[in-house]
Design a protein around this motif. Sequence first.
Motif, PDB file in Angstrom:
ATOM      1  N   VAL A   1     -20.514  35.819 -34.056  1.00  0.00           N
ATOM      2  CA  VAL A   1     -19.971  36.094 -32.795  1.00  0.00           C
ATOM      3  C   VAL A   1     -20.416  37.393 -32.216  1.00  0.00           C
ATOM      4  O   VAL A   1     -20.030  38.507 -33.115  1.00  0.00           O
ATOM      5  CB  VAL A   1     -18.498  35.984 -32.931  1.00  0.00           C
ATOM      6  CG1 VAL A   1     -17.539  36.298 -31.522  1.00  0.00           C
ATOM      7  CG2 VAL A   1     -17.920  34.622 -33.424  1.00  0.00           C
ATOM      8  N   PHE A   2     -21.024  37.408 -31.064  1.00  0.00           N
ATOM      9  CA  PHE A   2     -21.523  38.888 -30.505  1.00  0.00           C
ATOM     10  C   PHE A   2     -20.674  39.203 -29.479  1.00  0.00           C
ATOM     11  O   PHE A   2     -20.006  38.546 -28.731  1.00  0.00           O
ATOM     12  CB  PHE A   2     -22.928  38.749 -30.154  1.00  0.00           C
ATOM     13  CG  PHE A   2     -23.836  38.485 -31.500  1.00  0.00           C
ATOM     14  CD1 PHE A   2     -24.666  39.498 -31.459  1.00  0.00           C
ATOM     15  CD2 PHE A   2     -23.990  37.383 -32.061  1.00  0.00           C
ATOM     16  CE1 PHE A   2     -25.600  39.525 -32.621  1.00  0.00           C
ATOM     17  CE2 PHE A   2     -24.743  37.529 -33.371  1.00  0.00           C
ATOM     18  CZ  PHE A   2     -25.620  38.431 -33.372  1.00  0.00           C
TER      19      PHE A   2
ATOM     20  N   THR B   1     -23.527  43.312 -30.179  1.00  0.00           N
ATOM     21  CA  THR B   1     -23.432  43.251 -31.787  1.00  0.00           C
ATOM     22  C   THR B   1     -22.498  42.237 -32.386  1.00  0.00           C
ATOM     23  O   THR B   1     -21.737  41.750 -31.555  1.00  0.00           O
ATOM     24  CB  THR B   1     -23.005  44.673 -32.230  1.00  0.00           C
ATOM     25  OG1 THR B   1     -21.844  45.192 -31.680  1.00  0.00           O
ATOM     26  CG2 THR B   1     -24.356  45.498 -31.798  1.00  0.00           C
ATOM     27  N   ALA B   2     -22.947  41.894 -33.567  1.00  0.00           N
ATOM     28  CA  ALA B   2     -21.842  41.025 -34.339  1.00  0.00           C
ATOM     29  C   ALA B   2     -20.426  41.577 -34.417  1.00  0.00           C
ATOM     30  O   ALA B   2     -20.232  42.604 -34.502  1.00  0.00           O
ATOM     31  CB  ALA B   2     -22.483  40.524 -35.696  1.00  0.00           C
ATOM     32  N   LEU B   3     -19.625  40.686 -34.226  1.00  0.00           N
ATOM     33  CA  LEU B   3     -18.079  41.096 -34.402  1.00  0.00           C
ATOM     34  C   LEU B   3     -18.079  41.585 -35.692  1.00  0.00           C
ATOM     35  O   LEU B   3     -16.950  42.494 -35.871  1.00  0.00           O
ATOM     36  CB  LEU B   3     -17.262  39.945 -34.357  1.00  0.00           C
ATOM     37  CG  LEU B   3     -15.701  39.964 -34.215  1.00  0.00           C
ATOM     38  CD1 LEU B   3     -15.545  40.876 -32.921  1.00  0.00           C
ATOM     39  CD2 LEU B   3     -14.994  38.687 -34.402  1.00  0.00           C
ATOM     40  N   GLY B   4     -18.758  41.209 -36.856  1.00  0.00           N
ATOM     41  CA  GLY B   4     -18.347  41.829 -38.165  1.00  0.00           C
ATOM     42  C   GLY B   4     -19.513  41.319 -39.171  1.00  0.00           C
ATOM     43  O   GLY B   4     -20.117  40.354 -38.771  1.00  0.00           O
TER      44      GLY B   4
ATOM     45  N   SER C   1     -14.927  45.507 -40.147  1.00  0.00           N
ATOM     46  CA  SER C   1     -15.171  45.537 -38.786  1.00  0.00           C
ATOM     47  C   SER C   1     -15.023  46.677 -37.791  1.00  0.00           C
ATOM     48  O   SER C   1     -13.716  47.080 -38.068  1.00  0.00           O
ATOM     49  CB  SER C   1     -14.684  44.312 -38.184  1.00  0.00           C
ATOM     50  OG  SER C   1     -14.839  44.056 -36.822  1.00  0.00           O
ATOM     51  N   THR C   2     -15.990  46.933 -37.140  1.00  0.00           N
ATOM     52  CA  THR C   2     -15.685  48.294 -36.358  1.00  0.00           C
ATOM     53  C   THR C   2     -15.140  47.773 -34.870  1.00  0.00           C
ATOM     54  O   THR C   2     -15.042  48.400 -33.876  1.00  0.00           O
ATOM     55  CB  THR C   2     -17.059  49.036 -36.179  1.00  0.00           C
ATOM     56  OG1 THR C   2     -18.120  48.281 -35.626  1.00  0.00           O
ATOM     57  CG2 THR C   2     -17.206  49.476 -37.393  1.00  0.00           C
ATOM     58  N   ALA C   3     -15.154  46.380 -34.515  1.00  0.00           N
ATOM     59  CA  ALA C   3     -14.855  45.845 -33.150  1.00  0.00           C
ATOM     60  C   ALA C   3     -13.416  46.268 -33.005  1.00  0.00           C
ATOM     61  O   ALA C   3     -12.612  46.264 -33.832  1.00  0.00           O
ATOM     62  CB  ALA C   3     -15.104  44.371 -33.220  1.00  0.00           C
ATOM     63  N   SER C   4     -13.163  46.240 -31.670  1.00  0.00           N
ATOM     64  CA  SER C   4     -11.678  46.432 -31.241  1.00  0.00           C
ATOM     65  C   SER C   4     -10.898  45.452 -31.522  1.00  0.00           C
ATOM     66  O   SER C   4     -11.181  44.087 -31.648  1.00  0.00           O
ATOM     67  CB  SER C   4     -11.701  46.933 -29.929  1.00  0.00           C
ATOM     68  OG  SER C   4     -12.132  46.001 -28.912  1.00  0.00           O
TER      69      SER C   4
END
Length: 248
Positions: free
Chosen positions: A160-161, A65-68, A74-77
């Motif tokens: 960015v995925f 999934t997309a970085l945001g 953004s839910t990415a860590s």
Amino acid sequence: MDEVQMLVAHSERVTLRVGDVFLKVDVDQARIDAEVEAIALVPVPTPKILWHKPPVLAIAAVPGTALGRLGEPSTASPAAWAAAGAAIRKLHDAPLPPRRGRAGRDVDELTAELDGECEWLVTNGVLPVGLVTRNRQIAEAALRPWDPAFTHGDLQIAHVFVDGDEITGIIDWSEAGQGDALFDLATLTLGHEEHLGDVVAGYGTDIDLDVIRAWWSLRSLLVVRWLIEHGFDPFAPGCEVDVLRSRL
């Protein structure tokens, strides 16, 4: 295959998704050529090119999934953001491609374009003069000599995925070429200043943060008119105008 999705559509290009295939139609053959060339050269994960018949480029979807998204949290860590920084460093350290990219515009040309856009924003009452003036002052720090690097040129977080903490692919290489490395880092973190530290940690070298912030202002000033004229909303929460306001 359930449906055809229109992902991007304006007078310059259209991107469609059909199942796991993306079809990019671009009026500028040079952009398609740059994307094909860059994907063949870069040392980071990219989509697979399925076929290329001008003016159409067909590429496979990348996993994850997309970085945001700009304007959304953004839910990415933090580790995923750091991994993005590490991937960008690998790209910037790669041998230079033959052409100059979007991030490699001449400083005098870029300055003239910036001043023209600032004048348009004020003359047409799009943004308050104080907001434009302050961000034009901040943007000055980005208008300096730079050493060329292999740059993506349009490294929005949506390009960015990730899967967990791993980078699975970076897409949309049509603006790639020689350019200012800090332009890429600024584009990635635009509207997500809270993740700048994670990206810099992954990138692994000293970064002039004032230049990153300058690029946030410069890029936002440059694109407001284009976004309005092509049916996008730079005034949406968390987007370009909010980025400019955050500099006050």
